[in-house]
Enzyme design. Structure first.
Site: not given
Length: 254
Positions: A180, A182
């Protein structure tokens, strides 16, 4: 006579652009813009904002020159090559005591094409309904979050690997990415510009709650969002729970 009293287009734009400054980077916010949205057969009125990161050259200019320089740079900035994020705001978001938000990562295949390989399209529409039902809220649509931050082209490669048996985490890592990648920094700048009171986050992802809280967002709680589970995305959803730590509450257990 009517034409004579109209505002100059540049003045109209300047009244709708604000620069939110922050030590770790500033953003220009445009809005609110009225956006009627078709939702469950009804037209719902949202207020729409979009934002753009301000570069250092513009930040170094006097305040009254910043917006002028931004507008002059747009024809050569090639913004269409790089998607920008935005937020849909509903109701009295800035002052209502209880409000909900959704930090929704763009999903080209799920949001636009209705792909069943994930539950993103369902979550997008369902969170909008939840915001309207609540009476006040905001849906942040984060354009640089495709494939949990790896981009659309890389996501297509990850899909090829998933078709050969790798799960979504393994595929991302095989391509050299974090599971991840983000980042929510700019979205949080916009959130704090729109509202200082606490918000409840619509998510199944505890990491998202922690990331927002660490970055200074006033997140006081969480609402789960499960649904549209099928043979096509069951393994994907189970992987998110087993490897990414997503909350299981609300997910049907066989």
């Amino acid at each position: 006579m009517i034409e004579a009293v109209k505002k100059h287009p540049l003045q109209i734009i300047k009244e709708k652009i604000n620069l939110v400054t922050h030590p770790e980077g500033s953003v220009f916010i445009v809005g609110p813009i009225t956006l009627p949205v078709q939702l469950d057969g009804e037209t719902v009125q949202f207020k729409w904002y979009s934002w753009l990161k301000a570069d250092d050259e513009i930040l170094g200019l006097p305040h009254d020159k910043q917006v002028d320089t931004l507008l002059q740079s747009l024809p050569t900035a090639n913004l269409a090559d790089h998607q920008q994020s935005s937020v849909l705001v509903y109701g009295d978001f800035d002052e209502r005591e209880d409000a909900v938000i959704r930090m929704h990562s763009i999903c080209h295949t799920g949001d636009i094409f209705g792909s069943k390989r994930c539950d993103c399209g369902f979550q997008l529409k369902q969170s909008m309904k939840m915001i309207v039902d609540k009476g006040a809220g905001a849906l942040f649509y984060l354009a640089n979050h495709e494939g949990r931050g790896i981009g659309l082209f890389s996501k297509s490669l990850a899909y090829l690997l998933q078709e050969e048996g790798l799960d979504t985490v393994e595929a991302n890592e095989y391509l050299g990415f974090e599971d991840d990648a983000r980042n929510y920094d700019d979205a949080i700048k916009v959130l704090t510009y729109l509202r200082s009171l606490p918000v409840t986050l619509i998510t199944n992802n505890p990491n998202k709650v922690e990331a927002l809280q660490r970055a200074g967002a006033n997140v006081s709680g969480r609402i789960p969002l499960w649904g549209d589970i099928s043979e096509y995305n069951k393994h994907y959803l189970e992987t998110k729970m087993e490897k990414a730590g997503h909350f299981r509450g609300g997910y049907p257990v066989e």
